[in-house]
Write a protein that holds these residues in place. Structure first.
Motif, PDB file in Angstrom:
ATOM      1  N   ILE A 726       0.859  -1.181   0.000  1.00 18.40           N
ATOM      2  CA  ILE A 726       0.000   0.000   0.000  1.00 18.40           C
ATOM      3  C   ILE A 726       0.893   1.228   0.000  1.00 18.40           C
ATOM      4  O   ILE A 726       1.866   1.307   0.748  1.00 18.40           O
ATOM      5  CB  ILE A 726      -0.930   0.013   1.225  1.00 18.40           C
ATOM      6  CG1 ILE A 726      -1.881  -1.198   1.188  1.00 18.40           C
ATOM      7  CG2 ILE A 726      -1.741   1.319   1.276  1.00 18.40           C
ATOM      8  CD1 ILE A 726      -2.747  -1.328   2.414  1.00 18.40           C
ATOM      9  N   PHE A 727       0.570   2.183  -0.867  1.00 20.98           N
ATOM     10  CA  PHE A 727       1.364   3.402  -1.001  1.00 20.98           C
ATOM     11  C   PHE A 727       0.525   4.594  -0.558  1.00 20.98           C
ATOM     12  O   PHE A 727      -0.584   4.795  -1.049  1.00 20.98           O
ATOM     13  CB  PHE A 727       1.812   3.598  -2.451  1.00 20.98           C
ATOM     14  CG  PHE A 727       2.599   2.450  -3.005  1.00 20.98           C
ATOM     15  CD1 PHE A 727       3.974   2.414  -2.894  1.00 20.98           C
ATOM     16  CD2 PHE A 727       1.966   1.392  -3.643  1.00 20.98           C
ATOM     17  CE1 PHE A 727       4.706   1.362  -3.392  1.00 20.98           C
ATOM     18  CE2 PHE A 727       2.676   0.331  -4.154  1.00 20.98           C
ATOM     19  CZ  PHE A 727       4.059   0.314  -4.024  1.00 20.98           C
ATOM     20  N   ILE A 728       1.071   5.362   0.371  1.00 23.82           N
ATOM     21  CA  ILE A 728       0.413   6.577   0.859  1.00 23.82           C
ATOM     22  C   ILE A 728       1.374   7.741   0.664  1.00 23.82           C
ATOM     23  O   ILE A 728       2.537   7.663   1.055  1.00 23.82           O
ATOM     24  CB  ILE A 728       0.026   6.456   2.345  1.00 23.82           C
ATOM     25  CG1 ILE A 728      -0.912   5.256   2.566  1.00 23.82           C
ATOM     26  CG2 ILE A 728      -0.626   7.741   2.837  1.00 23.82           C
ATOM     27  CD1 ILE A 728      -1.226   5.002   4.016  1.00 23.82           C
ATOM     28  N   GLU A 729       0.890   8.817   0.049  1.00 27.71           N
ATOM     29  CA  GLU A 729       1.763   9.946  -0.238  1.00 27.71           C
ATOM     30  C   GLU A 729       1.011  11.254  -0.066  1.00 27.71           C
ATOM     31  O   GLU A 729      -0.148  11.365  -0.481  1.00 27.71           O
ATOM     32  CB  GLU A 729       2.304   9.840  -1.663  1.00 27.71           C
ATOM     33  CG  GLU A 729       3.282  10.934  -2.040  1.00 27.71           C
ATOM     34  CD  GLU A 729       3.796  10.758  -3.458  1.00 27.71           C
ATOM     35  OE1 GLU A 729       4.995  10.943  -3.669  1.00 27.71           O
ATOM     36  OE2 GLU A 729       2.987  10.440  -4.345  1.00 27.71           O
ATOM     37  N   PHE A 730       1.665  12.218   0.556  1.00 26.29           N
ATOM     38  CA  PHE A 730       1.139  13.573   0.679  1.00 26.29           C
ATOM     39  C   PHE A 730       2.082  14.505  -0.067  1.00 26.29           C
ATOM     40  O   PHE A 730       3.295  14.447   0.107  1.00 26.29           O
ATOM     41  CB  PHE A 730       1.034  13.993   2.142  1.00 26.29           C
ATOM     42  CG  PHE A 730       0.073  13.160   2.946  1.00 26.29           C
ATOM     43  CD1 PHE A 730      -1.273  13.462   2.965  1.00 26.29           C
ATOM     44  CD2 PHE A 730       0.520  12.068   3.667  1.00 26.29           C
ATOM     45  CE1 PHE A 730      -2.165  12.693   3.695  1.00 26.29           C
ATOM     46  CE2 PHE A 730      -0.350  11.292   4.398  1.00 26.29           C
ATOM     47  CZ  PHE A 730      -1.702  11.602   4.412  1.00 26.29           C
ATOM     48  N   GLU A 731       1.522  15.372  -0.873  1.00 24.91           N
ATOM     49  CA  GLU A 731       2.311  16.332  -1.644  1.00 24.91           C
ATOM     50  C   GLU A 731       1.792  17.728  -1.325  1.00 24.91           C
ATOM     51  O   GLU A 731       0.629  18.040  -1.589  1.00 24.91           O
ATOM     52  CB  GLU A 731       2.192  16.033  -3.144  1.00 24.91           C
ATOM     53  CG  GLU A 731       3.053  16.927  -4.015  1.00 24.91           C
ATOM     54  CD  GLU A 731       2.975  16.540  -5.484  1.00 24.91           C
ATOM     55  OE1 GLU A 731       3.475  17.318  -6.313  1.00 24.91           O
ATOM     56  OE2 GLU A 731       2.393  15.486  -5.788  1.00 24.91           O
ATOM     57  N   LEU A 732       2.651  18.534  -0.737  1.00 24.45           N
ATOM     58  CA  LEU A 732       2.274  19.882  -0.341  1.00 24.45           C
ATOM     59  C   LEU A 732       2.815  20.883  -1.340  1.00 24.45           C
ATOM     60  O   LEU A 732       3.976  20.803  -1.736  1.00 24.45           O
ATOM     61  CB  LEU A 732       2.819  20.192   1.050  1.00 24.45           C
ATOM     62  CG  LEU A 732       2.435  19.180   2.133  1.00 24.45           C
ATOM     63  CD1 LEU A 732       3.089  19.555   3.445  1.00 24.45           C
ATOM     64  CD2 LEU A 732       0.930  19.092   2.282  1.00 24.45           C
ATOM     65  N   LYS A 733       1.990  21.826  -1.739  1.00 22.61           N
ATOM     66  CA  LYS A 733       2.396  22.785  -2.758  1.00 22.61           C
ATOM     67  C   LYS A 733       3.634  23.554  -2.315  1.00 22.61           C
ATOM     68  O   LYS A 733       3.664  24.155  -1.258  1.00 22.61           O
ATOM     69  CB  LYS A 733       1.261  23.767  -3.049  1.00 22.61           C
ATOM     70  CG  LYS A 733       1.616  24.775  -4.136  1.00 22.61           C
ATOM     71  CD  LYS A 733       0.464  25.705  -4.448  1.00 22.61           C
ATOM     72  CE  LYS A 733       0.861  26.689  -5.538  1.00 22.61           C
ATOM     73  NZ  LYS A 733      -0.210  27.626  -5.859  1.00 22.61           N
ATOM     74  N   GLY A 734       4.666  23.503  -3.162  1.00 20.93           N
ATOM     75  CA  GLY A 734       5.900  24.198  -2.875  1.00 20.93           C
ATOM     76  C   GLY A 734       6.753  23.543  -1.811  1.00 20.93           C
ATOM     77  O   GLY A 734       7.791  24.056  -1.434  1.00 20.93           O
ATOM     78  N   LEU A 735       6.336  22.392  -1.303  1.00 24.22           N
ATOM     79  CA  LEU A 735       7.033  21.776  -0.182  1.00 24.22           C
ATOM     80  C   LEU A 735       7.667  20.453  -0.556  1.00 24.22           C
ATOM     81  O   LEU A 735       8.831  20.206  -0.315  1.00 24.22           O
ATOM     82  CB  LEU A 735       6.061  21.579   0.975  1.00 24.22           C
ATOM     83  CG  LEU A 735       6.660  21.148   2.311  1.00 24.22           C
ATOM     84  CD1 LEU A 735       7.617  22.194   2.806  1.00 24.22           C
ATOM     85  CD2 LEU A 735       5.547  20.930   3.316  1.00 24.22           C
ATOM     86  N   GLY A 736       6.927  19.574  -1.210  1.00 24.79           N
ATOM     87  CA  GLY A 736       7.475  18.279  -1.583  1.00 24.79           C
ATOM     88  C   GLY A 736       6.542  17.166  -1.163  1.00 24.79           C
ATOM     89  O   GLY A 736       5.375  17.366  -0.853  1.00 24.79           O
ATOM     90  N   ASN A 737       7.077  15.934  -1.146  1.00 25.72           N
ATOM     91  CA  ASN A 737       6.294  14.740  -0.878  1.00 25.72           C
ATOM     92  C   ASN A 737       6.632  14.161   0.481  1.00 25.72           C
ATOM     93  O   ASN A 737       7.755  14.256   0.952  1.00 25.72           O
ATOM     94  CB  ASN A 737       6.551  13.684  -1.948  1.00 25.72           C
ATOM     95  CG  ASN A 737       6.120  14.141  -3.316  1.00 25.72           C
ATOM     96  OD1 ASN A 737       5.528  15.200  -3.456  1.00 25.72           O
ATOM     97  ND2 ASN A 737       6.417  13.352  -4.319  1.00 25.72           N
TER      98      ASN A 737
END
Length: 756
Positions: A726-737
Motif C-alpha cells: 500500500i502506497f500513501i503519499e502527501f504532496e504539499l504545494k511548494g514543499l514536496g512529498n
C-alpha cells in the motif's frame, strides 16, 4: 531595501526540503487545484506608484494632506505613498525624517518591493541602512516582478508564499529575523498546512538561514517537530534529513533518509530502515561528477536478517563512466546480491522479484571515425539457474566505417573476438569478421541500394562433443528499392490541408545454406517476427552463432498522413509479407526446418483519431491457418478534463523462445469532481487465467495539497503467491512529498499520468 526575495522565498522551500523528501520547487508538470475567490485572499498589492521610472535612490512622497519639510520631519496623512527605487510604502499616516531617512508608518501599512510585501499597523524603517522593525506583520514573498503595478503582481499570487510574524527585524541589507513566524505556500487565508517557528534568521550574504523550534501543522494540529536546523537561501544543496517513507505490505517498515552534501560535484544519501521481517536495513547512494568521471554507487545491507537466520545480506549496483581521452571512454556496470532470495524477500514488484541474472561489465571504448574499438569483460551472477547466459572473458571488437557521401560506394568492416565461459557447458573462443559494401542510387522519389557482405566465423571449443575447431564463411546479397509518392488532401469539415504519402518497397535477400547444427549457441536466439521492421532483416537470428539461409523477397507498402503546417504525423499504415523461394534449413537446437513459402502478413496501424484519442495496432495473419497468429491493440485517451483511459490487448503464439501469451491491460484516471480522482490499472494473463498485477487508488488535490492512497497486488516470482503493498503519499504545494512514492507507481502503470 536590498533583500532578495527570490532567495527568501527559496529559503522557505529549501528549509522545508531539509525535513521532507526532495522538495519540488517548480511544481513542473504537476497541476494544482484552484481555490475559489473567497478562499484565497492574498495581501492587496500596492496602488499605482508615484512614478513608474524613479530616479535612482530618489525619495518620492505623496499624501492627501500633511506638512513636508526639506530638512527635519515631514508628517503625511491620508493615502500616503513613500517610494524609493522599487520599494514603496502605502499607509494611512507616516512621518519621514529627512535627516536620517527614517520612516515611521502607522495604520494599514504595506511595505512592498518587486517581490516582497509586508502588512502591519506599525512599521519603522531606515531607508539608508535598509533596516527596520515590523510589528504583528503579515507577509507575502513571490517571484520578482518587473514593475510594481498590481496587475503584474497579482499574476504571481499562485506562486507566492505567505505567513505571519509577531515581529520582523530588518537588520541590514543582508540580514533578516522573524520571531514567532508561520509560513505556507498555500494561498488560502487560513491555510490547511503551515510551518511555525519561534525564530527564523536569514543571512543573504552567507546565503544561509536557520530556524528554531519548528513545527509542521496540519489544520492547526502539530504533526512534526524539529528543534533546530539550518538551510541554504539559494538553490544549492544542503545536508539534512529527508522525509520518512512507509512500507505498507506484508513486510511493514519505515525508512528515514539523510542527505550529505559533501561537495558541489558529489553527494550521498544514507537511509535507515526498520523492517518487520528483516529488522534493521541500511541503503546508501553515492553520486559523483567531475570533468572526466561520473557515476553512481548504490549499496544496501542488512546486518542481521531475522528472517534469514540472522545472516548478513547485501546488494550493490555500480555505474561508472570515465573519459580517458577525447575519443576513449571506460564504462563499468555491476550488480550483485548476497543470495538468490534477496529480491524475492525485499522487492515490491514482479519485475524486480523475477530477475534471473545480474550483469557485471567493464569496457574500454574508442571511437574516432572511421575506426571504433572496444575491449570488455562481462560476467553474470546467476539468480535463476534455468536461464544462465555465457560470460564474455574477454570480448574485443573492431569496426571500420569511413564517412562517405550518401550516394558513394561504402565499405564497412566489423570484427569480434570473444571467449565464452559457462559452468558445465561447451565453452570456447569465437572470432567473427564481416565485410560489407553497398551503394545507393536515387532521389526524393525513388531509391535502389544493392549490398554485398562476406561473414567468416572461427571457433576454438572446449568440452564440445564434436570437433574442437569449426569455421564457416558465407556471403549475403541484398537489394533494397522503393518509391515515394505524395499528394495534397484537404479535410471537408475543417478545410485543413494534409500530405498523404504512398511508399512501396521491395527487399530481396540471399544467403546460401551451410549446415551449422554442430555449432554451439553462445549468444544467439531467433527474432520474434512481430513487426514490419523485421520484414527487411537479412538474418532471422540475433548473435553470431547462426547465419540464416535466405532466398526471399519482401514486399511492403506504407502510407502516412501529415499536417502540412507542422509536419506532425496523424496516421500511418504499413502492410508487408515475405515470400520465400526455398526452405529455411538453418535452425537452433530443438527447431525444425521451416518450409512455408510465405510469412505471416504483417499489418501496422498508428494514428490520432482526434486530439484526445490515439490508436496503434500490429496484426499478423497466418494465411495457412486462415487466422490471426499474433496481434496487439493499444488505445489511449486523454482530454483536457484530465480523464485518461488506456487499453492494451496482446496475443502471442508459443514458439521455441516464448510461451503462449494472451494479456489484457487496462489503466486510467477519472476525476470524480474538482478535487477527487480515481486511478487504477490491471494486467491479466488470459492464457493462464490469472491476474498479474492490479493497482487501484484515490487522489485528492486542491490549491494547497495533494494526497494519494494506492493499493497494489502483484504476482510474485513463484507464480503462485501475491504481495499487496500500500502506497500513501502527501504532496504539499511548494514543499514536496511525504510518504511512499505513490506518484511514481502511477506514472509507471498509467500512460499519460506524467501530465496529470
Amino acid at each position: 531595501m536590498k533583500f532578495s526575495a527570490s532567495n527568501i522565498s527559496l529559503l522557505f522551500l529549501i528549509f522545508v526540503g531539509s525535513i521532507s523528501v526532495y522538495a519540488d520547487l517548480t511544481d513542473k508538470k504537476s497541476q494544482w487545484g484552484q481555490c475559489t475567490v473567497h478562499q484565497s485572499q492574498p495581501l492587496p498589492y500596492q496602488q499605482t506608484p508615484i512614478t513608474e521610472k524613479p530616479f535612482p535612490d530618489a525619495i518620492y512622497l505623496e499624501a492627501d494632506s500633511g506638512i513636508v519639510r526639506a530638512e527635519g520631519i515631514s508628517r503625511l496623512q491620508g493615502n500616503v505613498i513613500i517610494q524609493q527605487n522599487d520599494m514603496q510604502f502605502n499607509t494611512d499616516s507616516a512621518s519621514f525624517d529627512r535627516r536620517n531617512n527614517l520612516v515611521i508608518a502607522n495604520g494599514n501599512v504595506i511595505l512592498s518591493t518587486s517581490n516582497l510585501k509586508f502588512k502591519s499597523n506599525s512599521i519603522k524603517y531606515n531607508l539608508d541602512k535598509n533596516s527596520g522593525t515590523i510589528q504583528q506583520a503579515e507577509y507575502v514573498i513571490g517571484p520578482k516582478e518587473s514593475s510594481l503595478n498590481s496587475s503584474s503582481a497579482n499574476k504571481s499570487v499562485s506562486n507566492s508564499v505567505q505567513g505571519k510574524s509577531q515581529e520582523i527585524k530588518l537588520i541590514n541589507k543582508y540580514e533578516l529575523k522573524l520571531s514567532q513566524a508561520t509560513f505556507s505556500s498555500c494561498p488560502a487565508p487560513n491555510p490547511s498546512w503551515y510551518l511555525q517557528s519561534s525564530e527564523i534568521k536569514l543571512n543573504n550574504k552567507t546565503e544561509v538561514g536557520s530556524a528554531k523550534n519548528v513545527t509542521f501543522n496540519v489544520k492547526g494540529v502539530p504533526v512534526f517537530y524539529f528543534p533546530k536546523f539550518s538551510f541554504p537561501l539559494n538553490n544549492k544543496r544542503k545536508s539534512g534529513f529527508l522525509s520518512p517513507s512507509l512500507r505498507l505490505q506484508s513486510n511493514v517498515g519505515i525508512s528515514l533518509p539523510y542527505y550529505f552534501n559533501l561537495a558541489p560535484n558529489y553527494d550521498a544519501t544514507v537511509t535507515t530502515s526498520i523492517l518487520q521481517r528483516q529488522g534493521l536495513k541500511f541503503d546508501t547512494e553515492f553520486r559523483y561528477l567531475t570533468s572526466r568521471h561520473k557515476g553512481t554507487i548504490e549499496y544496501e545491507f542488512i546486518p542481521e536478517d531475522k528472517s534469514f537466520n540472522n545472516k548478513f545480506r547485501d546488494y550493490f549496483n555500480i555505474e561508472h563512466h570515465t573519459t580517458l581521452s577525447e575519443n576513449t571512454k571506460l564504462n563499468l556496470v555491476a550488480e550483485g546480491v548476497s543470495d538468490v532470495d534477496y529480491f524475492d524477500d525485499l522487492s515490491d514488484s514482479l519485475e524486480t522479484s523475477s530477475r534471473s541474472s545480474l550483469k557485471r561489465r567493464l569496457e574500454v571504448v574508442y571511437k574516432k571515425r572511421p575506426w571504433s574499438m572496444s575491449a570488455a569483460v562481462e560476467d553474470y551472477q546467476i539468480i535463476d539457474a534455468t536461464n544462465t547466459p555465457y560470460s564474455r572473458l574477454p570480448e574485443f571488437k573492431l569496426g571500420f566505417n569511413p564517412k562517405a557521401d550518401i550516394k558513394a560506394l561504402k565499405f564497412t568492416t566489423n570484427v569480434e573476438l570473444v571467449n565464452f565461459d559457462k559452468s558445465n557447458s561447451v565453452t570456447g573462443t569465437r572470432l567473427d569478421a564481416k565485410l560489407t559494401t553497398s551503394k545507393k542510387w536515387g532521389n526524393d522519389a525513388w531509391f535502389i541500394k544493392p549490398s554485398f557482405s562476406l561473414q567468416s566465423t572461427l571457433y576454438s571449443l572446449q568440452h564440445n562433443i564434436g570437433d574442437s575447431s569449426l569455421n564457416r564463411t558465407l556471403p549475403t546479397f541484398t537489394l533494397d528499392t522503393g518509391l515515394f509518392f505524395d499528394r495534397s488532401i484537404a479535410s471537408p469539415k475543417t478545410g485543413k490541408h494534409y500530405t498523404q504519402t504512398l511508399e512501396p518497397r521491395l527487399f530481396y535477400s540471399f544467403t546460401p545454406f551451410k549446415n551449422q547444427s554442430n555449432f554451439p549457441v553462445f549468444d544467439t536466439a531467433k527474432t520474434n517476427f512481430s513487426a514490419t521492421n523485421q520484414l527487411f532483416s537479412e538474418n532471422r537470428f540475433t548473435g553470431k552463432d547462426r547465419i540464416a539461409d535466405t532466398n526471399q523477397l519482401t514486399f511492403a507498402v506504407s502510407s502516412r498522413i501529415q499536417d502540412r503546417k507542422n509536419g506532425k504525423e496523424l496516421f500511418s499504415a504499413s502492410i508487408g509479407q515475405v515470400y520465400n523461394f526455398s526452405d529455411r534449413k538453418v535452425t537452433l537446437p530443438g527447431e525444425t526446418i521451416a518450409t512455408g513459402t510465405r510469412s505471416d502478413l504483417v499489418l501496422e496501424l498508428r494514428g490520432r483519431i482526434n486530439d484526445n484519442f490515439r490508436v496503434a495496432s500490429t496484426l499478423l495473419w497466418n494465411h495457412e491457418e486462415k487466422k490471426l497468429s499474433n496481434y496487439e491493440l493499444r488505445l489511449n485517451y486523454q482530454d483536457e478534463k484530465r480523464r485518461i483511459a488506456n487499453v492494451s490487448y496482446r496475443k502471442l503464439n508459443a514458439d521455441l523462445n516464448n510461451t503462449a501469451l494472451t494479456q489484457l491491460a487496462l489503466s486510467g484516471a477519472l476525476p470524480l469532481n474538482d478535487k477527487w480522482s480515481f486511478v487504477g490499472s490491471t494486467e491479466h494473463d488470459i492464457e493462464n487465467r490469472r491476474n498479474l498485477e492490479t493497482l487501484v487508488g484515490l487522489e485528492y488535490q486542491d490549491c494547497c495539497w495533494k494526497a494519494r492512497l494506492v493499493a497494489k497486488r502483484y504476482l510474485t516470482s513463484d507464480n503462485v503467491s501475491y504481495e499487496t503493498p500500500i502506497f500513501i503519499e502527501f504532496e504539499l504545494k511548494g514543499l514536496g512529498n511525504l510518504g511512499t512514492n505513490a506518484r511514481q507507481e502511477l506514472k509507471d502503470k498509467i500512460y499519460g499520468y506524467d501530465d496529470y
